[in-house]
Enzyme design. Sequence first.
Site, PDB file in Angstrom:
ATOM      1  N   TYR A   1      39.473 -18.988  83.231  1.00 46.80           N
ATOM      2  CA  TYR A   1      39.932 -16.995  83.224  1.00 46.80           C
ATOM      3  C   TYR A   1      37.996 -17.019  84.032  1.00 46.80           C
ATOM      4  CZ  TYR A   1      43.419 -13.643  81.457  1.00 46.80           C
ATOM      5  OH  TYR A   1      44.542 -13.115  82.298  1.00 46.80           O
TER       6      TYR A   1
ATOM      7  N   GLU B   1      37.673 -13.193  85.390  1.00 47.40           N
ATOM      8  CA  GLU B   1      37.908 -11.869  85.349  1.00 47.40           C
ATOM      9  C   GLU B   1      36.146 -11.247  85.734  1.00 47.40           C
ATOM     10  OE1 GLU B   1      39.605  -8.914  83.405  1.00 47.40           O
ATOM     11  OE2 GLU B   1      40.642 -10.800  82.123  1.00 47.40           O
TER      12      GLU B   1
ATOM     13  N   ASP C   1      45.859  -4.460 108.509  1.00 43.43           N
ATOM     14  CA  ASP C   1      46.982  -6.273 107.715  1.00 43.43           C
ATOM     15  C   ASP C   1      47.078  -7.280 108.356  1.00 43.43           C
ATOM     16  OD1 ASP C   1      48.226  -7.823 105.696  1.00 43.43           O
ATOM     17  OD2 ASP C   1      49.748  -5.969 105.245  1.00 43.43           O
TER      18      ASP C   1
ATOM     19  N   THR D   1      47.075 -12.579 104.154  1.00 47.23           N
ATOM     20  CA  THR D   1      47.412 -13.139 103.228  1.00 47.23           C
ATOM     21  C   THR D   1      47.104 -14.503 103.755  1.00 47.23           C
ATOM     22  OG1 THR D   1      49.783 -14.331 104.971  1.00 47.23           O
ATOM     23  CG2 THR D   1      49.683 -12.102 103.124  1.00 47.23           C
TER      24      THR D   1
ATOM     25  N   LYS E   1      49.835 -17.433 105.942  1.00 47.53           N
ATOM     26  CA  LYS E   1      50.942 -17.275 107.180  1.00 47.53           C
ATOM     27  C   LYS E   1      50.633 -18.371 108.171  1.00 47.53           C
ATOM     28  CE  LYS E   1      53.073 -13.528 104.774  1.00 47.53           C
ATOM     29  NZ  LYS E   1      53.639 -11.826 104.641  1.00 47.53           N
TER      30      LYS E   1
ATOM     31  N   ARG F   1      49.222 -19.983  99.000  1.00 49.82           N
ATOM     32  CA  ARG F   1      49.664 -18.406  98.908  1.00 49.82           C
ATOM     33  C   ARG F   1      48.447 -17.642  98.160  1.00 49.82           C
ATOM     34  NH1 ARG F   1      54.731 -18.950 100.021  1.00 49.82           N
ATOM     35  NH2 ARG F   1      54.450 -16.485  99.394  1.00 49.82           N
TER      36      ARG F   1
END
Length: 478
Positions: free
Chosen positions: A64, A66, A241, A270, A273, A279
């Site tokens: 973790y 954060e 975007d 992203t 692509k 991903r």
Amino acid sequence: MSLNAESTAFRSALEVIRAVEPRVADAIGAELADQRESLKLIASENYASPATLLAMGNWFSDKYAEGTIGRRFYAGCQNVDTVEALAAEHAKELFGAAHAYVQPHSGIDANLVAFWAILADRVESPALKKAQVRQVNDLTEADWFALRRELGNQRMLGMSLDAGGHLTHGFRPNISGKMFDQRSYGTDPATGLVDYDKVAEAAREFKPLILVAGYSAYPRKVNFRIMREIADSVGATFMVDMAHFAGLVAGKVFTGDFDPVPHAHIVTTTTHKSLRGPRGGMVLCGPELADQVDRGCPMVLGGPLPHVMAAKAVALAEARRPDFAGYAQRIVDNAQALAEGLLRRGAKLVTGGTDNHLVLIDVSGYGLTGRQAEQALLDSGIVTNRNAVPQDPNGAWYTSGIRIGTPALTTRGLGASEMDTTAELMHTVLSQTTPGANADGTPSKAKYVLDPALAETVSKQASDLLAGFPLYPSVDLG
Ligand SMILES: *Cc1c(COP(=O)(O)O)cnc(C)c1O
């Protein structure tokens, strides 16, 4: 004979998985086999490198982290810091951005982070100001009510879905179309191109807080310099975007007015692509929005995915190598060869061609819906997806279009002559498929008739075509 490192790595991984749940190992192996055998023309997909894939399967998944580097809510994040800093550094260098935030789990998450950052930066809300300077406990119920009212109903102007925009750019079924007072710009009905005068007019009338550019199904370049001028003329924050075409920006195919990074206030993308990474998502911005963007976790996102950030660092390092520019140029050359091959055989293309990585075929020219065409092509070993065309009479479900793209096949090494063969195979299937009828004799938008022998012949031709271009040639699963 000794195996190479990639084969050893993947074989060993599958052996370890097989000992626990063999069906998962089998499915992973089957996925590679299927991908190797199909002519993948899905414009949003690609094949990440073995190094990128391998960077994801490890202990970073257990951590973790954060917060951001230097401001973590968890202890022991020093190794996560290393990979997060590397990914951000590579991203900044690659795109020439002042700031990179590499935590978003996906493109949609990156957009939510950007929307939040813009709202926090721009909305005149005394209640929000209080909340930001950590006097959250001083806010009254009336302040909270005002804050929700002030943050909601802000205006967003984005490209409409049927013109090629993305559902997160204000499409009503998406949360962006519900939290924002939304309007969209389309494309010119005659040319299929963005009409900048119309965008400027809509911006003048609507006075959006955010002007969004970027697309998932628009086969042309967008002039981001002009879009920025429009945003500036109405005081809007300009967001791009670049989820689909980030690889073309990284590979310097889109430069000058067509490179979003120098023109936008904030850029989202992203990484999986045309950029060919794992991903995930990413946000790039200048120093003004950096602090707000870095609050993405925990404001909008849960804990980051450190194993994916490690893979982002690997893929971005790959994209900084000189050969990536050649790859990016070949993507566009291949898309143009595919478009020409289709046009020459009589296909109808939205905008009449392409200058990026994707082509949108209007299959009404073949008397089919997108859904019929998609299935008929799939039966013939050609993987595409149906997509609305501008002002689509068949709506977003059945559609009238087939969207195809070349990032994946270009990674495999296919070139212009294979694109011509691909066009021939697609045209053969589409011209020999006819619409089917429902049981009561009425025309169906889903059913179709295609001679199974023809589908089989084309499938065979598609796999013959691919045989010369092995996918993951370094990976032998035995
Ligand atoms: C694909 C895409 C997204 C969403 O990406 P996910 O990783 O699937 O969430 C966002 N915006 C655009 C323009 C896209 O094409």
